[in-house]
Design a protein around this motif. Structure first.
Motif, PDB file in Angstrom:
ATOM      1  N   ARG A 322       0.830  -1.203   0.000  1.00 17.34           N
ATOM      2  CA  ARG A 322       0.000   0.000   0.000  1.00 17.34           C
ATOM      3  C   ARG A 322       0.867   1.257   0.000  1.00 17.34           C
ATOM      4  O   ARG A 322       0.441   2.312  -0.478  1.00 17.34           O
ATOM      5  N   ALA A 323       2.103   1.150   0.507  1.00 17.27           N
ATOM      6  CA  ALA A 323       3.015   2.286   0.491  1.00 17.27           C
ATOM      7  C   ALA A 323       3.863   2.326  -0.769  1.00 17.27           C
ATOM      8  O   ALA A 323       4.733   3.190  -0.900  1.00 17.27           O
ATOM      9  N   GLY A 324       3.639   1.372  -1.683  1.00 10.56           N
ATOM     10  CA  GLY A 324       4.399   1.342  -2.933  1.00 10.56           C
ATOM     11  C   GLY A 324       5.771   0.746  -2.792  1.00 10.56           C
ATOM     12  O   GLY A 324       6.672   1.040  -3.601  1.00 10.56           O
ATOM     13  N   LEU A 325       5.977  -0.114  -1.831  1.00  9.71           N
ATOM     14  CA  LEU A 325       7.281  -0.735  -1.604  1.00  9.71           C
ATOM     15  C   LEU A 325       7.202  -2.221  -1.896  1.00  9.71           C
ATOM     16  O   LEU A 325       6.154  -2.844  -1.780  1.00  9.71           O
ATOM     17  N   GLN A 326       8.339  -2.780  -2.316  1.00 10.59           N
ATOM     18  CA  GLN A 326       8.433  -4.210  -2.599  1.00 10.59           C
ATOM     19  C   GLN A 326       9.493  -4.819  -1.690  1.00 10.59           C
ATOM     20  O   GLN A 326      10.436  -4.162  -1.266  1.00 10.59           O
ATOM     21  N   ARG A 327       9.340  -6.130  -1.435  1.00 13.19           N
ATOM     22  CA  ARG A 327      10.268  -6.852  -0.583  1.00 13.19           C
ATOM     23  C   ARG A 327      11.024  -7.874  -1.408  1.00 13.19           C
ATOM     24  O   ARG A 327      10.490  -8.451  -2.351  1.00 13.19           O
ATOM     25  N   ASP A 328      12.268  -8.115  -0.997  1.00 15.51           N
ATOM     26  CA  ASP A 328      13.100  -9.098  -1.675  1.00 15.51           C
ATOM     27  C   ASP A 328      13.889  -9.856  -0.629  1.00 15.51           C
ATOM     28  O   ASP A 328      14.836  -9.347  -0.039  1.00 15.51           O
ATOM     29  N   THR A 329      13.480 -11.086  -0.341  1.00 10.26           N
ATOM     30  CA  THR A 329      14.145 -11.903   0.675  1.00 10.26           C
ATOM     31  C   THR A 329      14.790 -13.141   0.075  1.00 10.26           C
ATOM     32  O   THR A 329      15.165 -14.060   0.791  1.00 10.26           O
ATOM     33  N   ALA A 350       9.216  -3.523  14.207  1.00 12.69           N
ATOM     34  CA  ALA A 350       9.285  -2.087  14.486  1.00 12.69           C
ATOM     35  C   ALA A 350      10.191  -1.382  13.486  1.00 12.69           C
ATOM     36  O   ALA A 350       9.871  -0.282  13.003  1.00 12.69           O
ATOM     37  N   LEU A 351      11.325  -2.004  13.127  1.00 11.55           N
ATOM     38  CA  LEU A 351      12.234  -1.388  12.150  1.00 11.55           C
ATOM     39  C   LEU A 351      11.572  -1.266  10.778  1.00 11.55           C
ATOM     40  O   LEU A 351      11.642  -0.211  10.119  1.00 11.55           O
ATOM     41  N   LEU A 352      10.911  -2.342  10.333  1.00 14.72           N
ATOM     42  CA  LEU A 352      10.273  -2.277   9.031  1.00 14.72           C
ATOM     43  C   LEU A 352       9.090  -1.313   9.043  1.00 14.72           C
ATOM     44  O   LEU A 352       8.845  -0.641   8.035  1.00 14.72           O
ATOM     45  N   ASP A 353       8.379  -1.257  10.151  1.00  8.84           N
ATOM     46  CA  ASP A 353       7.255  -0.318  10.222  1.00  8.84           C
ATOM     47  C   ASP A 353       7.754   1.123  10.111  1.00  8.84           C
ATOM     48  O   ASP A 353       7.154   1.951   9.401  1.00  8.84           O
ATOM     49  N   ASN A 354       8.852   1.426  10.794  1.00 10.22           N
ATOM     50  CA  ASN A 354       9.425   2.767  10.680  1.00 10.22           C
ATOM     51  C   ASN A 354       9.958   3.037   9.277  1.00 10.22           C
ATOM     52  O   ASN A 354       9.855   4.156   8.754  1.00 10.22           O
ATOM     53  N   LYS A 357       7.042   3.898   7.070  1.00 12.08           N
ATOM     54  CA  LYS A 357       6.439   5.203   7.340  1.00 12.08           C
ATOM     55  C   LYS A 357       7.355   6.357   6.987  1.00 12.08           C
ATOM     56  O   LYS A 357       6.900   7.379   6.483  1.00 12.08           O
ATOM     57  N   TYR A 358       8.650   6.196   7.255  1.00 12.54           N
ATOM     58  CA  TYR A 358       9.564   7.330   7.095  1.00 12.54           C
ATOM     59  C   TYR A 358      10.590   7.137   5.997  1.00 12.54           C
ATOM     60  O   TYR A 358      11.484   7.939   5.837  1.00 12.54           O
TER      61      TYR A 358
END
Length: 358
Positions: A322-329, A350-354, A357-358
């Motif tokens: 929803r924030a326009g980000l993709q993950r690559d693991t 908490a790190l990924l949430d920040n 957001k920021y």
């Protein structure tokens, strides 16, 4: 108040001391007077005995020594009483001051006693000299006037002294307890929002200073605990925000348009995982609250850090999308780590949430 109680106790104690001291002085004064009068009586008795041994053998039985007895300056009783009687108690001689005395003669030999004659107290000494009974007495009323004056002065002065002492004691106690009033006023103004306020510390190095310093140290600890509690609450709120945001985003995305059963199943698995995570957090918070301490020993176990990263990334995939980000693991390699897996998962969330957001 403490000042009134201290003043009352001080006044009662002082009154008791005054009563005991006055009684002791009065008894000591009376004993001293009796001792002084007894010494005078002994001296006069020795003079009478010497006179009798000197004059009576020469005068024989003519009784001339009796007529000269009252005129002899060595034995004249002055303001005292001198009486003589034979062995049968017949009165042979008495001084003019002995007119009010009865014919009774004290029979105790060489004994001092106090006798009241005509409402006047006398100190009496009775002794035997050959076949004669000699009785000497000295009045005590001049000394009684002194002791009665001392007693009357004590009765008048003691209440005045006690009143002055009580007023002075109350003033001193209020002045000594004035720092306590300041401490009480300052303590009543302290609230949970003003824990940075401190009690006044008296300049004197006494128990009140120690009390203020001790209470201020306690306030320092309370303020530190309150800061820890606020930080703990903030940290708990921050950790709970991520799974709640994931659940809400998953629900919003799933309900935004029709989806396949597989998509619904995947969404429900994400919701279940986040709900389980919230449950674990709540359990941890309950344990910390019951332990009454913000710290606890974490459970240590071996786990794969890469698996935890993949799980957390999968849980917040919808929020990241929803924030326009993709993950690559895909490039993550296995990394065995020993520690608290739930704590590491909360830290990663908490790190990924920040990061999102920021």
């Amino acid at each position: 108040s403490i000042g009134v109680q201290l003043t009352a106790w001080f006044t009662c104690l002082l009154a008791g001391i005054l009563v005991l001291t006055g009684a002791g002085v009065w008894l000591g004064l009376r004993a001293s007077v009796h001792a002084a009068v007894d010494r005078q009586l002994d001296s006069r008795l020795h003079a009478v005995e010497a006179y009798l041994r000197m004059r009576r053998p020469h005068d024989g039985t003519n009784g001339r020594w009796l007529h000269e007895l009252g005129e002899d300056s060595m034995v004249a009783p002055g303001n005292g009483v001198l009486r003589m009687a034979d062995a049968s108690g017949h009165d042979l001689f008495h001084s003019p001051d002995a007119a009010e005395w009865s014919a009774q003669i004290l029979v105790e030999d060489a004994k001092h006693a106090t006798q009241v004659v005509g409402q006047r107290r006398f100190r009496v000494l009775t002794a035997t000299e050959a076949d004669l009974i000699v009785q000497l007495a000295l009045p005590l009323h001049p000394y009684d006037e002194v002791t009665e004056g001392f007693f009357a002065t004590g009765l008048i002065a003691s209440p005045l002294f006690l009143i002055a002492a009580a007023v002075s004691g109350y003033w001193l106690s209020r002045r000594a307890l004035r720092p306590v009033d300041a401490i009480i006023d300052a303590a009543q103004r302290i609230r949970s929002s003003t824990l940075d306020a401190r009690l006044p510390v008296p300049a004197s190095h006494d128990e009140l200073r120690r009390l203020s310093v001790t209470l201020n140290t306690m306030l320092d600890r309370l303020q530190a605990e309150e800061r820890k509690s606020r930080q703990f609450t903030a940290d708990a709120s921050h950790e709970l925000r991520t799974p709640v945001a994931v659940i809400r985003a998953t629900a919003d995305v799933t309900s935004s348009r029709p989806r396949s059963d597989a998509a619904h199943q995947a969404a429900w698995r994400v919701v279940q995982a986040q709900a389980a995570r919230v449950t674990r957090m709540v359990d941890d918070l309950l344990q910390l609250a019951r332990a009454d301490a913000p710290e606890r020993r974490a459970a240590s176990a071996a786990f794969d850090l890469a698996d935890e990263v993949r799980d957390v990334c999968a849980e917040i995939a919808i929020v990241a999308a929803r924030a326009g980000l993709q993950r690559d693991t895909a490039s993550l390699e296995a990394a065995i780590f020993r520690g608290d897996a739930d704590g590491i998962r909360r830290l990663l969330a908490a790190l990924l949430d920040n990061a999102i957001k920021y």
